[in-house]
Design a protein around this motif. Sequence first.
Motif, PDB file in Angstrom:
ATOM      1  N   ALA A 120       0.837  -1.203   0.000  1.00  0.00           N
ATOM      2  CA  ALA A 120       0.000   0.000   0.000  1.00  0.00           C
ATOM      3  C   ALA A 120       0.869   1.250   0.000  1.00  0.00           C
ATOM      4  N   LEU A 121       1.892   1.264   0.838  1.00  0.00           N
ATOM      5  CA  LEU A 121       2.758   2.434   0.927  1.00  0.00           C
ATOM      6  C   LEU A 121       3.650   2.596  -0.297  1.00  0.00           C
ATOM      7  N   ASP A 122       3.892   1.514  -1.030  1.00  0.00           N
ATOM      8  CA  ASP A 122       4.713   1.598  -2.248  1.00  0.00           C
ATOM      9  C   ASP A 122       4.063   2.454  -3.327  1.00  0.00           C
ATOM     10  N   ALA A 123       2.774   2.756  -3.181  1.00  0.00           N
ATOM     11  CA  ALA A 123       2.098   3.650  -4.133  1.00  0.00           C
ATOM     12  C   ALA A 123       2.614   5.082  -3.987  1.00  0.00           C
ATOM     13  N   LEU A 124       3.290   5.361  -2.882  1.00  0.00           N
ATOM     14  CA  LEU A 124       3.828   6.699  -2.615  1.00  0.00           C
ATOM     15  C   LEU A 124       5.344   6.695  -2.807  1.00  0.00           C
ATOM     16  N   ALA A 125       5.873   7.839  -3.209  1.00  0.00           N
ATOM     17  CA  ALA A 125       7.335   8.000  -3.266  1.00  0.00           C
ATOM     18  C   ALA A 125       7.864   7.946  -1.831  1.00  0.00           C
ATOM     19  N   PRO A 126       9.119   7.515  -1.639  1.00  0.00           N
ATOM     20  CA  PRO A 126       9.662   7.394  -0.275  1.00  0.00           C
ATOM     21  C   PRO A 126       9.494   8.649   0.582  1.00  0.00           C
ATOM     22  N   ASP A 127       9.726   9.828   0.025  1.00  0.00           N
ATOM     23  CA  ASP A 127       9.581  11.047   0.827  1.00  0.00           C
ATOM     24  C   ASP A 127       8.110  11.317   1.157  1.00  0.00           C
ATOM     25  N   GLU A 128       7.191  10.946   0.258  1.00  0.00           N
ATOM     26  CA  GLU A 128       5.761  11.091   0.528  1.00  0.00           C
ATOM     27  C   GLU A 128       5.317  10.145   1.641  1.00  0.00           C
ATOM     28  N   ARG A 129       5.872   8.922   1.658  1.00  0.00           N
ATOM     29  CA  ARG A 129       5.548   7.945   2.702  1.00  0.00           C
ATOM     30  C   ARG A 129       5.849   8.510   4.082  1.00  0.00           C
ATOM     31  N   GLU A 130       7.047   9.079   4.224  1.00  0.00           N
ATOM     32  CA  GLU A 130       7.461   9.628   5.520  1.00  0.00           C
ATOM     33  C   GLU A 130       6.498  10.725   5.980  1.00  0.00           C
ATOM     34  N   VAL A 131       6.172  11.635   5.077  1.00  0.00           N
ATOM     35  CA  VAL A 131       5.265  12.728   5.407  1.00  0.00           C
ATOM     36  C   VAL A 131       3.876  12.174   5.735  1.00  0.00           C
ATOM     37  N   PHE A 132       3.395  11.254   4.919  1.00  0.00           N
ATOM     38  CA  PHE A 132       2.072  10.658   5.129  1.00  0.00           C
ATOM     39  C   PHE A 132       1.990   9.986   6.497  1.00  0.00           C
ATOM     40  N   LEU A 133       2.972   9.170   6.828  1.00  0.00           N
ATOM     41  CA  LEU A 133       2.943   8.445   8.104  1.00  0.00           C
ATOM     42  C   LEU A 133       3.045   9.398   9.293  1.00  0.00           C
ATOM     43  N   ARG A 134       3.891  10.416   9.184  1.00  0.00           N
ATOM     44  CA  ARG A 134       3.977  11.407  10.272  1.00  0.00           C
ATOM     45  C   ARG A 134       2.655  12.145  10.429  1.00  0.00           C
ATOM     46  N   ALA A 135       2.048  12.516   9.310  1.00  0.00           N
ATOM     47  CA  ALA A 135       0.771  13.236   9.360  1.00  0.00           C
ATOM     48  C   ALA A 135      -0.321  12.353   9.968  1.00  0.00           C
ATOM     49  N   MET A 136      -0.384  11.089   9.577  1.00  0.00           N
ATOM     50  CA  MET A 136      -1.385  10.176  10.144  1.00  0.00           C
ATOM     51  C   MET A 136      -1.167  10.003  11.650  1.00  0.00           C
ATOM     52  N   ASP A 137       0.083   9.858  12.063  1.00  0.00           N
ATOM     53  CA  ASP A 137       0.380   9.759  13.497  1.00  0.00           C
ATOM     54  C   ASP A 137      -0.094  10.994  14.251  1.00  0.00           C
TER      55      ASP A 137
END
Length: 162
Positions: A120-137
């Motif tokens: 699921a997270l592979d749909a995002l670029a690595p830098d987007e993943r980090e931002v997305f996960l921090r934002a969700m947290d």
Amino acid sequence: MTAMAPERSQPDLSFLLDRSGHLLRTRMATALAEIGLTARMHCVLAHALGQERTQIQLAELGDMDKTTMVVTMDALEKAGLAERRPSSRDRRARIVAVTEEGARVAARSREIVDRVHREALDALAPDEREVFLRAMDRLIGGLLAESPPAPGAARRARQRQG
């Protein structure tokens, strides 16, 4: 004729979270079914593994009601993956113990869960993943950390029989 949605000034966050959650749960259910588990069964095994936890504690961790937890435990016991045992700390309490086969299946289910999340997270670029996960947290740790009490249905006052 199709009704047109009104123009929005904000993104429909409820739709985005609901839809992505639904699709992720569906993918997870399909993947875990390959080894005969449900997401709830995985959750109980993962949280009971190496811990002395009661059904009530595991139900809280898995956000399950008592009835769902009992049904889940019955299925785990029937499959030989977990069993209810007396607690070593409190004679009155019963804990959920994972069997050797349950530990093996839990390790496999952890791999499956990690794979589904990674895909699921592979749909995002690595830098987007980090931002997305921090934002969700931040979202679930902040405003969305606790739900307000659900509003009850309005009830009419009881009328006297005359």
